[in-house]
Enzyme design. Structure first.
Site, PDB file in Angstrom:
ATOM      1  CE  LYS A 103       6.877   2.564  -2.333  1.00 20.03           C
ATOM      2  NZ  LYS A 103       5.979   1.411  -1.448  1.00 20.03           N
TER       3      LYS A 103
ATOM      4  CB  ALA B  39      -0.977  -0.037   1.139  1.00 16.83           C
TER       5      ALA B  39
ATOM      6  CB  SER C  60      10.622   2.286  -5.836  1.00 10.22           C
ATOM      7  OG  SER C  60      10.657   3.054  -7.069  1.00 10.22           O
TER       8      SER C  60
ATOM      9  CE1 TYR D   5       6.257   5.337  -4.536  1.00  6.68           C
ATOM     10  CE2 TYR D   5       8.134   5.449  -6.480  1.00  6.68           C
ATOM     11  CZ  TYR D   5       7.079   4.781  -5.856  1.00  6.68           C
ATOM     12  OH  TYR D   5       7.119   3.306  -5.795  1.00  6.68           O
TER      13      TYR D   5
ATOM     14  N   GLY E  31      12.390  15.626 -14.288  1.00  3.23           N
ATOM     15  CA  GLY E  31      12.562  14.505 -13.302  1.00  3.23           C
ATOM     16  C   GLY E  31      12.714  13.177 -13.825  1.00  3.23           C
TER      17      GLY E  31
HETATM   18  N1  UFG Z   1       6.062   8.627 -20.871  1.00  2.00           N
HETATM   19  C1  UFG Z   1       6.042   9.420 -22.236  1.00  2.00           C
HETATM   20  N2  UFG Z   1       4.667   9.627 -22.540  1.00  2.00           N
HETATM   21  C2  UFG Z   1       3.592   9.225 -21.692  1.00  2.00           C
HETATM   22  C3  UFG Z   1       3.828   8.653 -20.509  1.00  2.00           C
HETATM   23  C4  UFG Z   1       5.354   8.210 -20.171  1.00  2.00           C
HETATM   24  O1  UFG Z   1       6.808   9.684 -22.992  1.00  2.00           O
HETATM   25  O2  UFG Z   1       2.399   9.651 -21.962  1.00  2.00           O
HETATM   26  C5  UFG Z   1       7.559   8.670 -20.823  1.00  2.00           C
HETATM   27  C6  UFG Z   1       8.159   8.823 -19.401  1.00  2.00           C
HETATM   28  O3  UFG Z   1       8.511  10.317 -19.732  1.00  2.00           O
HETATM   29  C7  UFG Z   1       9.274   7.965 -18.881  1.00  2.00           C
HETATM   30  C8  UFG Z   1       8.681   6.502 -19.709  1.00  2.00           C
HETATM   31  O4  UFG Z   1       7.552   6.950 -20.534  1.00  2.00           O
HETATM   32  O5  UFG Z   1      10.438   8.354 -19.783  1.00  2.00           O
HETATM   33  C9  UFG Z   1       7.983   5.830 -18.545  1.00  2.00           C
HETATM   34  O6  UFG Z   1       7.215   6.515 -17.904  1.00  2.00           O
HETATM   35  P1  UFG Z   1       6.229   6.058 -16.640  1.00  2.00           P
HETATM   36  O7  UFG Z   1       5.409   7.198 -16.163  1.00  2.00           O
HETATM   37  O8  UFG Z   1       5.453   4.640 -17.450  1.00  2.00           O
HETATM   38  O9  UFG Z   1       7.262   5.424 -15.455  1.00  2.00           O
HETATM   39  P2  UFG Z   1       8.346   6.072 -14.602  1.00  2.00           P
HETATM   40  O10 UFG Z   1       9.654   5.337 -15.249  1.00  2.00           O
HETATM   41  O11 UFG Z   1       8.124   7.407 -14.877  1.00  2.00           O
HETATM   42  O12 UFG Z   1       7.924   5.572 -13.121  1.00  2.00           O
HETATM   43  C10 UFG Z   1       7.493   4.149 -12.850  1.00  2.00           C
HETATM   44  C11 UFG Z   1       6.666   4.195 -11.982  1.00  2.00           C
HETATM   45  C12 UFG Z   1       6.787   4.577 -10.483  1.00  2.00           C
HETATM   46  C13 UFG Z   1       8.547   3.877 -10.365  1.00  2.00           C
HETATM   47  C14 UFG Z   1       9.288   3.986 -11.682  1.00  2.00           C
HETATM   48  C15 UFG Z   1      10.530   3.108 -11.490  1.00  2.00           C
HETATM   49  O13 UFG Z   1       5.405   5.239 -12.011  1.00  2.00           O
HETATM   50  O14 UFG Z   1       6.197   4.408  -9.268  1.00  2.00           O
HETATM   51  O15 UFG Z   1       8.487   3.458 -12.659  1.00  2.00           O
HETATM   52  O16 UFG Z   1      11.338   3.271 -12.616  1.00  2.00           O
HETATM   53  F1  UFG Z   1       9.127   4.233  -9.162  1.00  2.00           F
END
Ligand code: UFG
Length: 343
Positions: A154, A81, A124, A150, A297
């Site tokens: 963690k 959670a 994470s 976030y 970020g």
């Molecule tokens: N992205 C796009 N377009 C979108 C959505 C995402 O280009 O519409 C890109 C993001 O910029 C990123 C990649 O796709 O470069 C992956 O994005 P996600 O949002 O799917 O995943 P994140 O890597 O940002 O984060 C996820 C989880 C977090 C976790 C992390 C670990 O949301 O909780 O993976 O890497 F911590």
């Protein structure tokens, strides 16, 4: 074993519960349904009958949690959670301090009061922050320098467990824990019993598939000028069923005194463009994709060194083909275009 799963109605918690139920374990699922879905609980109850109990309870209800741990004689706590959106955590940090950090303090107070001695924590790879180029692939020894509330929340949870383990060691009390540091979790139950439904959805693969379904007119690539082969960010997409398997294995080997952390990924990365191409291939649908500005970020490249979990737990991702991961998600999204029905 009797396992108390927090966040059992969420995406990862429900998939892990399903796996543990299939292995014959008993699950006590707690969820406040702020992000989870009662329909996922209903599916699990239908599969497991009286080996599955769903309780609607918040992490801050320490006394209730203590009573649940005691009355069900819980052997292992699996703590899923949490709020888990990096962007949201930057915009609303106190939500993350309250839910993820204070919530875990309350939960561990219950663990302490009830004498529960084994914990598996969802951590994470965002605890590593933005590793330097020479630190990719990321091993467990890579310094943890989170760059978002976030990721920091963690890391705080890992530290709570480390400190508790140390105190119990001094007091000669049995305790063990493992922190699993997930990379990008993707895909759905391949029998389409459970799925992925975040509101709002921010994750790449679900957004690709929503666009393929026509639920969105188009999608955007956040940044095309990264120092990667095709200019887009690279991530390590681990299938949710493989992740559930890592939990089952970790739980099975915990011995008193163990303190471990493991990366859980497939050990290689796919770019945003590769995920989009895969989504188009799997769905057979072309959709509009625009180039857009970088999302603040986002590190350019994150993928795991998974040698430690392979060596210690014999765990290795069984699904490493991005099309297979996307295919399992596509089956879910196609059959549940609006996600779980409203409760
Ligand atoms: N992205 C796009 N377009 C979108 C959505 C995402 O280009 O519409 C890109 C993001 O910029 C990123 C990649 O796709 O470069 C992956 O994005 P996600 O949002 O799917 O995943 P994140 O890597 O940002 O984060 C996820 C989880 C977090 C976790 C992390 C670990 O949301 O909780 O993976 O890497 F911590």
């Amino acid at each position: 074993m009797r396992v108390l799963v927090t966040g059992g109605a969420g995406y990862i918690g429900s998939h892990a519960s399903l796996r543990l139920l299939e292995d014959g374990h008993e699950i006590i699922s707690i969820d406040n349904l702020s992000r989870g879905h009662a329909q996922a609980e209903a599916v699990l109850a239908g599969i497991a009958g009286d080996r599955y109990t769903a309780v609607h309870c918040d992490l801050h209800e320490t006394d209730r949690l203590t009573k649940l741990l005691l009355s069900h004689r819980v052997d292992v706590l699996m703590h899923f959670a949490a709020l888990a959106e990096v962007g949201e955590s930057v915009d609303h940090p106190l939500r993350y301090h309250y839910n993820n950090i204070a919530g875990t303090v309350s939960l561990l107070q219950a663990v302490d009061a009830a004498g529960t001695s084994r914990v598996v924590l969802s951590s994470s790879c965002s605890t590593y922050g933005e590793p330097e180029a020479g630190q990719i692939p990321i091993s467990e020894d890579t310094p943890q320098n989170p760059i978002s509330p976030y990721g920091d929340s963690k890391l705080q949870c890992e530290r709570m467990l480390r400190d508790l383990a140390e105190a119990y060691r001094q007091a000669d009390r049995p305790f063990s824990y493992v922190a699993l540091r997930y990379f990008n979790v993707a895909g759905c139950d391949r029998q389409t019993r459970l799925g992925e439904d975040h509101r709002p959805e921010t994750h790449l693969i679900p957004i690709c598939l929503h666009t393929a379904l026509g639920k969105r007119d188009k999608m955007a690539i956040f940044g095309t000028d990264y120092p990667t082969p095709d200019g887009t960010c690279i991530r390590d997409y681990v299938h949710v069923e493989d992740l559930a398997d890592a939990h089952a294995r970790a739980m099975g080997v915990l011995e008193p005194g163990d303190e471990q952390c493991y990366n859980v990924g497939i050990g290689k990365g796919f770019s945003v463009r590769e995920c989009i191409e895969s989504s188009k291939r799997v769905s057979g649908i072309d959709f509009q994709v625009d180039d857009a500005e970088r999302r603040p970020g986002d590190p350019p490249e994150l993928y795991a060194d998974v040698s430690k979990i392979e060596r210690d737990l014999g765990w290795k991702a069984s699904i490493t083909d991005i099309d297979e991961t996307v295919e399992s998600a596509w089956k879910w999204f196609k059959s549940h275009p609006d996600g779980w029905p409203e409760d």
